[in-house]
Scaffold this motif. Sequence first.
Motif, mmCIF file in Angstrom:
data_model
loop_
_atom_site.group_PDB
_atom_site.id
_atom_site.type_symbol
_atom_site.label_atom_id
_atom_site.label_comp_id
_atom_site.label_asym_id
_atom_site.label_seq_id
_atom_site.Cartn_x
_atom_site.Cartn_y
_atom_site.Cartn_z
ATOM 1 N N SER A 199 0.837 -1.210 0.000
ATOM 2 C CA SER A 199 0.000 0.000 0.000
ATOM 3 C C SER A 199 0.872 1.261 0.000
ATOM 4 O O SER A 199 0.546 2.246 -0.680
ATOM 5 C CB SER A 199 -0.906 0.012 1.233
ATOM 6 O OG SER A 199 -1.814 -1.037 1.147
ATOM 7 N N SER B 54 2.342 1.645 -3.574
ATOM 8 C CA SER B 54 1.334 1.963 -4.593
ATOM 9 C C SER B 54 0.740 3.356 -4.375
ATOM 10 O O SER B 54 0.484 4.080 -5.346
ATOM 11 C CB SER B 54 0.236 0.903 -4.629
ATOM 12 O OG SER B 54 -0.468 0.889 -3.427
ATOM 13 N N THR B 55 0.520 3.753 -3.120
ATOM 14 C CA THR B 55 -0.025 5.105 -2.880
ATOM 15 C C THR B 55 1.019 6.166 -3.246
ATOM 16 O O THR B 55 0.670 7.238 -3.739
ATOM 17 C CB THR B 55 -0.473 5.293 -1.416
ATOM 18 O OG1 THR B 55 0.568 4.890 -0.547
ATOM 19 C CG2 THR B 55 -1.737 4.524 -1.106
ATOM 20 N N TYR C 1 -6.960 6.100 -4.951
ATOM 21 C CA TYR C 1 -5.709 5.441 -4.536
ATOM 22 C C TYR C 1 -5.891 3.918 -4.528
ATOM 23 O O TYR C 1 -5.012 3.169 -4.936
ATOM 24 C CB TYR C 1 -5.277 5.934 -3.154
ATOM 25 C CG TYR C 1 -4.546 7.257 -3.197
ATOM 26 C CD1 TYR C 1 -3.158 7.304 -3.219
ATOM 27 C CD2 TYR C 1 -5.245 8.465 -3.211
ATOM 28 C CE1 TYR C 1 -2.473 8.509 -3.253
ATOM 29 C CE2 TYR C 1 -4.575 9.681 -3.252
ATOM 30 C CZ TYR C 1 -3.189 9.700 -3.275
ATOM 31 O OH TYR C 1 -2.517 10.885 -3.326
ATOM 32 N N TYR C 2 -7.050 3.477 -4.012
ATOM 33 C CA TYR C 2 -7.306 2.037 -3.959
ATOM 34 C C TYR C 2 -7.362 1.452 -5.377
ATOM 35 O O TYR C 2 -6.750 0.423 -5.667
ATOM 36 C CB TYR C 2 -8.614 1.750 -3.210
ATOM 37 C CG TYR C 2 -8.996 0.292 -3.268
ATOM 38 C CD1 TYR C 2 -8.364 -0.638 -2.451
ATOM 39 C CD2 TYR C 2 -9.950 -0.181 -4.180
ATOM 40 C CE1 TYR C 2 -8.674 -1.981 -2.519
ATOM 41 C CE2 TYR C 2 -10.266 -1.526 -4.262
ATOM 42 C CZ TYR C 2 -9.632 -2.424 -3.429
ATOM 43 O OH TYR C 2 -9.919 -3.759 -3.507
ATOM 44 N N ALA D 131 -3.992 1.162 -6.810
ATOM 45 C CA ALA D 131 -3.208 0.069 -6.205
ATOM 46 C C ALA D 131 -3.613 -1.287 -6.769
ATOM 47 O O ALA D 131 -2.769 -2.161 -6.993
ATOM 48 C CB ALA D 131 -3.401 0.085 -4.688
ATOM 49 N N ALA E 112 -4.348 -4.343 3.715
ATOM 50 C CA ALA E 112 -3.963 -3.574 2.514
ATOM 51 C C ALA E 112 -4.895 -2.375 2.331
ATOM 52 O O ALA E 112 -4.437 -1.257 2.056
ATOM 53 C CB ALA E 112 -4.003 -4.467 1.280
ATOM 54 N N CYS F 274 -3.878 1.432 2.801
ATOM 55 C CA CYS F 274 -4.034 2.249 1.584
ATOM 56 C C CYS F 274 -4.799 3.537 1.925
ATOM 57 O O CYS F 274 -4.415 4.634 1.487
ATOM 58 C CB CYS F 274 -4.774 1.439 0.526
ATOM 59 S SG CYS F 274 -4.862 2.247 -1.070
ATOM 60 N N ALA G 291 -3.169 7.161 1.733
ATOM 61 C CA ALA G 291 -3.839 8.095 0.814
ATOM 62 C C ALA G 291 -4.169 9.399 1.552
ATOM 63 O O ALA G 291 -3.960 10.496 1.018
ATOM 64 C CB ALA G 291 -5.105 7.460 0.255
#
Lengths: 276, 219
Positions: free
Chosen positions: A29, A32-33, A58-59, A62, A138, A142, A146
């Motif tokens: 997370s 990816s964020t 954001y989710y 990801a 996750a 996330c 975020a």
Amino acid sequence: MKTLKLLRRDLRLGLINRSYMYVLAVIFSFVSTYQCSAAMCGTKELNFMWSEGTVMDYYLFAMKGMNYYRFDPSDSFQIPLLWFIFQIGISYIIAYYAEKDLSDNGINVMTAGRSRSSWWLSKMLWCILSVLFYYIIAIISCIVFALMHGADLSLGVTDEFLMIIFGYNMTYISYSDLIVVAVLLPVLITISICLVQLLVSFILSPVTSFAITCGLYVLSTYYTAWFLPGSYTMWIRSSYYHEQGLNPLSGLLIACFLVIAVYLLGRGYFESKDII
Amino acid sequence: MSEIRIEGLNKSIKGAVILKDINMTLTSGKIYGFKGKNGSGKTMLMRAISGLILPDSGFVIINGRELHKDITFPQSMGILIENPSFLPQYTGLKNLKLLADLTDNISIKDIRIALERVGLDPDDKRTYRKYSLGMKQKLGIANAIMGEPDIIILDEPINALDEESAHNIKKVLLEIRDRDKLIIIACHDKEELEFLSDIIYEIKDGSIIDRKDIADEDA
């Protein structure tokens, strides 16, 4: 009752005692964020986006995986590494515990629990709860990351951002459909793949089973097909967004079929297995 | 009162005959000894009685209920087969507590009594990984006898034990037998087996070749 007692033991030994492994979901997370935030900055600099985005943006970023791939000599195939690590992360976490528990403590536990089918059901429930726990970690991390990047605490999507990043217009897709393809379906498909892996780990070995799962995920990125269910964990391969994408309903049916099939096959296997 | 009846039991694994036409009736209040060389089939017979392996043909009937048909495992059984295996990160007490939690009728008091009877301190803070070979063996026996199940199956119970500990375990097993429990042991040592057992079955190549009633001989 027997299953609940066995499950309590499995959750303690197989989930709580190994909870440090779930830090992988937090790292996923975080990375990816960070990538999403960088992408948003670029979009804003080009004046295509005016807000800070939402936690849902954001989710979705990801969990995107990889666009529908069609072989093209000029377009080299690249595995979406972050998605791949996220998926095989949970496969690795569930890879060894159950088989090791059988080989180390199977005699004591099975004879104390006095049921082979309860033992198997407990292992399945442990696997399902492990995947759910992984996704929850996750998703929560996330959201937290975020928010730290300045996102709004909203489950709405920023259409202009997703249009720029993915080339999809999200406005015509209902919110419930989005939840199904981006949250429910990936969780159910990951659960079903992990359950198949769990059963194969007893029949072959944990290492072989894990390797087969990794191979399945690699093939799922290359080919988009219902028989390679890893594709369903990538919401951007849904038929909602791509005309040759996968129908979410078929994904839900495949997940349900696999869960039931694994239960019945596993039960049959353990009812007739010699514990040596 | 427990009774184990075995009728025409056969078992092969990967083409090798492990058990061949086993017939016997075991009743409570006695210790049954299984005698035989390595690989003779003693442990496999114990596994068959305990429900861990499925017979190719024949029956194991425990108190009138057929294994793998009416019941999956004997309803009241303690077992130690080959090397005891427990969770290395927990103490002996904690290990037994985790297993007792899976049953309905074993209390923490029963666990403490079992540990004390085999010569282990229930309050020992050492984890299983720090146990000596003898302590591991004692914990395996404590696991089998905790709550005093109706059937106790012990494979080489006095292996790795010093003389004093072995003497204590033998005393405990005789006490349990006298409370009308059915005990099955396998042992390499002929003298130990004859000391403990009421009836000895000699097993060779998966078949029972002799049955010796020690009580009759003593008389």
